[in-house]
Design a protein around this motif. Structure first.
Motif, PDB file in Angstrom:
ATOM      1  N   SER A  62       0.835  -1.198   0.000  1.00 25.93           N
ATOM      2  CA  SER A  62       0.000   0.000   0.000  1.00 25.93           C
ATOM      3  C   SER A  62       0.870   1.247   0.000  1.00 25.93           C
ATOM      4  N   SER A  63       0.235   2.386  -0.146  1.00 28.04           N
ATOM      5  CA  SER A  63       0.961   3.652  -0.134  1.00 28.04           C
ATOM      6  C   SER A  63       1.267   4.073   1.298  1.00 28.04           C
ATOM      7  N   GLU A  65       0.754   6.874   2.770  1.00 31.12           N
ATOM      8  CA  GLU A  65      -0.365   7.640   3.330  1.00 31.12           C
ATOM      9  C   GLU A  65      -1.487   6.718   3.805  1.00 31.12           C
ATOM     10  N   ALA A  66      -1.770   5.670   3.033  1.00 35.99           N
ATOM     11  CA  ALA A  66      -2.836   4.743   3.416  1.00 35.99           C
ATOM     12  C   ALA A  66      -2.464   3.960   4.664  1.00 35.99           C
ATOM     13  N   ARG A  71      -6.064   3.040   6.782  1.00 34.50           N
ATOM     14  CA  ARG A  71      -7.102   2.649   5.831  1.00 34.50           C
ATOM     15  C   ARG A  71      -6.890   1.247   5.261  1.00 34.50           C
ATOM     16  N   VAL A  72      -5.771   0.630   5.596  1.00 38.45           N
ATOM     17  CA  VAL A  72      -5.483  -0.708   5.080  1.00 38.45           C
ATOM     18  C   VAL A  72      -6.050  -1.753   6.035  1.00 38.45           C
ATOM     19  N   VAL A  77      -4.244  -0.808  -0.367  1.00 38.91           N
ATOM     20  CA  VAL A  77      -4.913   0.455  -0.692  1.00 38.91           C
ATOM     21  C   VAL A  77      -3.901   1.355  -1.387  1.00 38.91           C
ATOM     22  N   GLU A  78      -4.287   1.822  -2.590  1.00 34.39           N
ATOM     23  CA  GLU A  78      -3.378   2.637  -3.394  1.00 34.39           C
ATOM     24  C   GLU A  78      -2.068   1.871  -3.614  1.00 34.39           C
ATOM     25  N   PHE A  79      -2.180   0.802  -4.384  1.00 31.02           N
ATOM     26  CA  PHE A  79      -1.064  -0.125  -4.596  1.00 31.02           C
ATOM     27  C   PHE A  79       0.230   0.613  -4.900  1.00 31.02           C
ATOM     28  N   SER A  80       1.275   0.219  -4.162  1.00 31.93           N
ATOM     29  CA  SER A  80       2.568   0.881  -4.325  1.00 31.93           C
ATOM     30  C   SER A  80       3.679  -0.073  -3.910  1.00 31.93           C
ATOM     31  N   ARG A  82       6.658   1.291  -3.092  1.00 34.56           N
ATOM     32  CA  ARG A  82       7.613   2.237  -2.520  1.00 34.56           C
ATOM     33  C   ARG A  82       8.329   1.657  -1.316  1.00 34.56           C
TER      34      ARG A  82
END
Length: 316
Positions: A62-63, A65-66, A71-72, A77-80, A82
């Motif tokens: 997830s990102s 921020e998520a 929010r996960v 959530v918001e696949f990343s 990083r």
């Protein structure tokens, strides 16, 4: 066989299957309720173990921020990627990963060799004083010198702040010696040893050509035990190592999870929030990366566990 003969045999086969089903013992209502409770309990245990793992994997993809906002749950959530990019760009993590691989591979080889070297002679009835030696080995399982005497011994022999400080002091596990000794006693009969001696086979040749091929299931079991211990060990490194270049991955993971000393990026006030979010994401990515080697090794030795756990069992 003709078609007519096949048709004639079909009713007989059906009759045999029906008779076999009728001979089965039907479970009582109490047994069915008990098995239902067992399955429900196992399902709860599976959920307790599996759901945190799913959450960790989902958070790692997830990102930042998520993850920081919570929010996960069980899906990214918001696949990343990083978090994994930060893991493999940090030289401290790469160095710790390489160190852990070295400690695991070399430590496992040394431990398995030394365990076989001490367990096989203990399994032979011709060894004089084997019961006394085995009693002394078991004594070390119950009583130890303590942390400070062990540290002083490691310091006096010159192993302090070296790679061998994580390999030599814990090279032999008493429980693994017991498993290997029991396996050798039950699988390698004395008649096989006598037959090899009549053929002119020496002890080392017999060990290498006969014993080790027959002991592959046991070797796989104790090798996995040693490998998992070496990979997850961090306390010995925390005591014996001072050079950061020798730290295993678990120490790096500890510093990130507990001390939060991730050093990737500037400490400018404008990016403090981004750094904190990245640090939260990095925790989950690093946990996944640190668990991959054990997960990759386990399927190759899982088939030996059935034989390994039956070592010393009573045969009916």
């Amino acid at each position: 066989m003709s078609v007519q003969s096949e048709v004639r045999t079909m009713p007989s086969k059906r009759t045999e299957r029906r008779a076999a089903r009728s001979r089965r013992i039907r479970d009582s209502r109490t047994d069915r309720v008990f098995m239902l409770c067992v399955y429900l309990l196992l399902t709860v245990f599976l959920a307790v173990v599996l759901l945190p793992l799913i959450y960790i994997v989902a958070s790692s993809f997830s990102s930042p921020e998520a993850v920081s906002s919570g929010r996960v749950l069980f899906w990214p959530v918001e696949f990343s990627l990083r978090g994994y990019k930060a893991v493999f760009e940090n030289p401290q993590i790469i160095q710790g990963y390489a160190n852990s691989l070295f400690y695991t591979v070399v430590g496992t080889v040394v431990s398995v060799v030394m365990t076989i070297a001490i367990a096989y002679p203990m399994s032979r009835r011709t060894l004089v004083g084997r019961n006394l030696v085995m009693s002394l080995i078991l004594f070390t399982m119950l009583f130890t010198g303590g942390l400070i005497p062990t540290y002083l011994v490691v310091q006096q022999v010159g192993l302090l702040d070296t790679r061998w400080a994580l390999i030599v002091p814990q090279a032999i596990g008493v429980w693994q010696v017991i498993i290997a000794r029991t396996y050798f006693r039950t699988v390698i009969p004395e008649e096989l040893v006598e037959a090899s001696q009549l053929d002119g086979c020496g002890d080392l040749r017999f060990l290498w050509s006969v014993v080790i091929p027959l002991a592959k299931p046991m070797i796989a079991v104790i090798a996995l035990m040693y490998a998992i211990y070496q990979w997850n060990s961090y306390f010995d490194a925390l005591i014996y190592l001072k050079n950061p270049d020798l730290f295993p991955l678990q120490i790096v993971l500890r510093n990130i999870l507990i001390l939060n000393t991730y050093s990737g990026g500037a400490i400018d006030a404008s990016v403090v929030l981004q750094r904190q979010q990245l640090a939260d994401l990095l925790k989950y990515s690093l946990i996944v990366v640190a668990s991959v080697p054990v997960l990759l090794i386990y399927p190759f030795v899982a088939r030996y566990f059935t034989k390994g756990i039956m070592i010393g069992a009573v045969k009916g």
